[in-house]
Write an enzyme that holds these catalytic residues in place. Structure first.
Site, short mmCIF file in Angstrom:
data_model
loop_
_atom_site.label_atom_id
_atom_site.label_comp_id
_atom_site.label_asym_id
_atom_site.label_seq_id
_atom_site.Cartn_x
_atom_site.Cartn_y
_atom_site.Cartn_z
N ASP A 186 41.68 11.47 22.50
CA ASP A 186 41.25 11.80 23.86
C ASP A 186 42.24 12.87 24.30
O ASP A 186 43.37 12.55 24.67
CB ASP A 186 41.33 10.57 24.77
CG ASP A 186 40.82 10.88 26.17
OD1 ASP A 186 40.90 12.06 26.59
OD2 ASP A 186 40.33 9.97 26.85
N HIS A 187 41.81 14.12 24.24
CA HIS A 187 42.80 15.20 24.35
C HIS A 187 43.49 15.21 25.72
O HIS A 187 44.57 15.76 25.86
CB HIS A 187 42.18 16.57 24.02
CG HIS A 187 41.35 17.13 25.12
ND1 HIS A 187 40.02 16.83 25.28
CD2 HIS A 187 41.66 17.99 26.13
CE1 HIS A 187 39.56 17.45 26.34
NE2 HIS A 187 40.52 18.18 26.88
N HIS A 249 38.30 10.38 29.50
CA HIS A 249 39.44 11.05 30.14
C HIS A 249 39.85 10.39 31.46
O HIS A 249 41.02 10.09 31.68
CB HIS A 249 39.12 12.52 30.43
CG HIS A 249 38.58 13.26 29.24
ND1 HIS A 249 39.08 13.09 27.99
CD2 HIS A 249 37.60 14.18 29.13
CE1 HIS A 249 38.44 13.88 27.14
NE2 HIS A 249 37.53 14.54 27.82
#
Ligand code: NAP
Length: 508
Positions: A186-187, A249
């Site tokens: 999950d950047h 996010h």
């Protein structure tokens, strides 16, 4: 401390989807920047995979093009690029064919023979989710000199499209690999400002005593985008704002704001505290869906003097689409720390401003002592953590305006990344790829975290999918979303916080 080149183990990166958008825009620039900063191992190979016809040289040209366009370090230095790219090879291949994996096995075996130590192999699945099962099945069978523990698999989002599919994928992956080999990305968790949440909360004694229901009135997390869906209509129409942004996010950011202090910085300890938050969020029954979850879809309009399509007119989108491009929620976290503190979250496309910001509003002073004319601009204390485009933390306090009268004004005490650290911060993918190389899973999602997030949202997904929205589209382009989102927060006496626009914005 992160290990520098001479301490890093020999590593092979295989990028499934090596010819795709993510590889060109993020993965290769991230690996190149790690190389420039001295973090890539002395011995490494990057294997790009895809069906497109390239040889090594033409593949590298395409990557260089992407790098020059998207890398934070700008146009590549020819000598440095030459050195870096001498470690890249292209394997023209179909991910569903066994031969691909035989070829890969050979490449790994060759490297293991050349290098003093067996390589760590990181398989990055930068492909559509339907390929996750077939690729993981095949790579779990690849024989490696260093043994199974040296093999890691990085899974891009989306991880499932609901609880059932996420569980299926988890079951499959966990039957093939140990959880310690699985890196669900999950950047957002790799972004500097998001990582700093942990530092801010747990490296300062100042905030922890007031970080609870006794002092905090409400929390907002707002992730807005000014762009529409661009050319991702085919993907987005089957996904929507809830699945694309909120399930991953935004919920992860919420976990960082609300988590209990971990006893150490150990990966599992930190992830345990994050998953505790997801488990404590009050479940949604039909009444909560009606009152605490709203959805929206953008109409056409004008943005910066240019006419833009409504969502239903976008390429690849069903003209009667029920997919939401905006959603807003009110959550409660049922534990001692947060009982009855509302957490408002919203995300949407084609909104007035691109901004990711957390606003934590503290309760008002217990007794006002100033005359009303002094406090016309009264603003309760607020902590504003801006993730992008501005990277900053602002503590809003009341102060006396200079002059002969006692007039109060809210002022900001600011920690601004650009001002404090003029050197550009690493991109999220740099942090995450280096962590994957080092075997650090702190910033990656564990299987139970992903499932807990889906579990929480399933009643809303089921309700929205079973009940077509009759008022879509319900917000114009270049707006702050539908009126019902304003009502969601206004009925509690608050309003959405918007970040003042700064003239200079950083690319992130
Ligand atoms: P993309 O540009 O559509 O690339 C898809 C890749 O899959 C291409 O390299 C394509 O290569 C490869 N591919 C398709 N079928 C294949 C097959 N049968 N065998 C081997 N390779 C095959 O997609 P993307 O935007 O890079 O996204 C990749 C993944 O990352 C997706 O899961 C996406 O959700 C996720 N993601 C992307 C972004 C982003 O900014 N792009 C952001 C977050 C997450 P060939 O056509 O050469 O075969």
């Amino acid at each position: 401390m992160k290990k520098k080149a001479n301490e890093q183990k020999p590593t092979i990166f295989t990028i499934f989807g090596g010819t795709g958008d993510l590889a060109a825009r993020k993965l290769i620039p991230a690996l190149y920047n790690l190389f420039l900063d001295g973090y890539m191992p002395k011995e490494f190979t990057i294997v790009g995979l895809g069906r497109t016809e390239y040889n090594d040289e033409s593949y590298k040209e395409v990557l260089l093009d992407g790098l020059n366009k998207y890398s934070r370090s700008g146009v590549a230095d020819p000598a440095k690029w030459g050195e870096f790219s001498s470690n890249i090879i292209y394997l023209q291949s179909d991910a569903s064919k066994e031969k691909t994996y035989k070829d890969l096995e050979q490449i790994i075996a060759d490297r293991d023979e050349q290098w003093a130590e067996a390589a760590t192999v990181i398989h990055y699945l930068s492909v559509a989710p339907q390929f996750f099962p077939v690729i993981s099945e095949y790579i779990s069978k690849i024989k490696m000199a260093g043994g199974k523990e040296k093999c890691r698999i990085v899974i891009e989002k989306p991880f499932g499209r609901d609880l059932e599919t996420a569980k299926e994928l988890n079951e499959l992956l966990q039957s093939l690999f140990d959880e310690s080999q699985i890196y669900r990305i999950d950047h957002y968790l790799g972004k500097e400002t998001v990582q700093n949440m942990m530092a801010f909360r747990f490296a300062n004694a100042l905030f922890e005593p007031i970080w609870n229901r006794n002092f905090i009135e409400h929390v907002q997390i707002s992730v807005t985008e000014d762009i529409g869906i661009e050319d991702r209509g085919g993907y987005y129409d089957g996904s929507g704002a809830l699945r694309d942004m909120l399930q991953n996010h935004i919920l992860q950011v919420l976990c960082l704001v609300a988590m209990e202090p971990p006893v150490s910085f150990n990966a599992d300890e930190v992830r345990n505290r994050r998953v505790d938050v997801l488990k404590a969020i009050r479940r949604f029954g039909p009444e909560e869906v009606k009152h605490n979850a709203v959805r929206g879809q953008y109409a056409g309009g004008w943005v910066g003097g240019k006419e833009v399509n409504g969502y239903r007119e976008e390429k690849g989108v069903d003209p009667n689409s029920n997919t939401e491009t905006f959603c807003a929620f009110k959550f409660f976290i049922d534990n001692w720390r947060w009982q009855n503190v509302p957490f408002y979250v919203r995300t949407g496309k084609r909104m007035h401003q691109k901004s990711s910001v957390i606003s934590i509003q503290f309760k008002d002073v217990p007794h006002p002592i100033f005359p009303s004319h002094a406090s016309e601009n009264w603003q309760q204390n607020r902590l504003i953590i801006s993730i992008q485009p501005e990277m900053s933390i602002r503590l809003q306090v009341q102060a006396k305006r200079p002059g002969l009268d006692m007039i109060l004004n809210p002022v900001d005490m600011v920690f601004d990344y650009d001002g404090t650290y003029p050197k550009e911060s690493p991109e999220a993918y740099e942090t995450l790829l280096l962590d994957a190389m080092e075997g650090d899973q702190t910033l990656f999602m564990r299987g139970d975290q992903v499932e807990a997030a889906w579990e929480l949202l399933m009643p809303v997904i089921d309700n929205w999918e079973g009940r077509k929205s009759l008022n879509f589209p319900n917000y114009p382009a270049d707006s702050w979303g539908p009126e019902i989102a304003e009502a969601l927060i206004a009925k509690d006496g608050f309003h959405w916080f918007t970040m003042p626009v700064k003239s200079k914005s950083k690319k992130k």
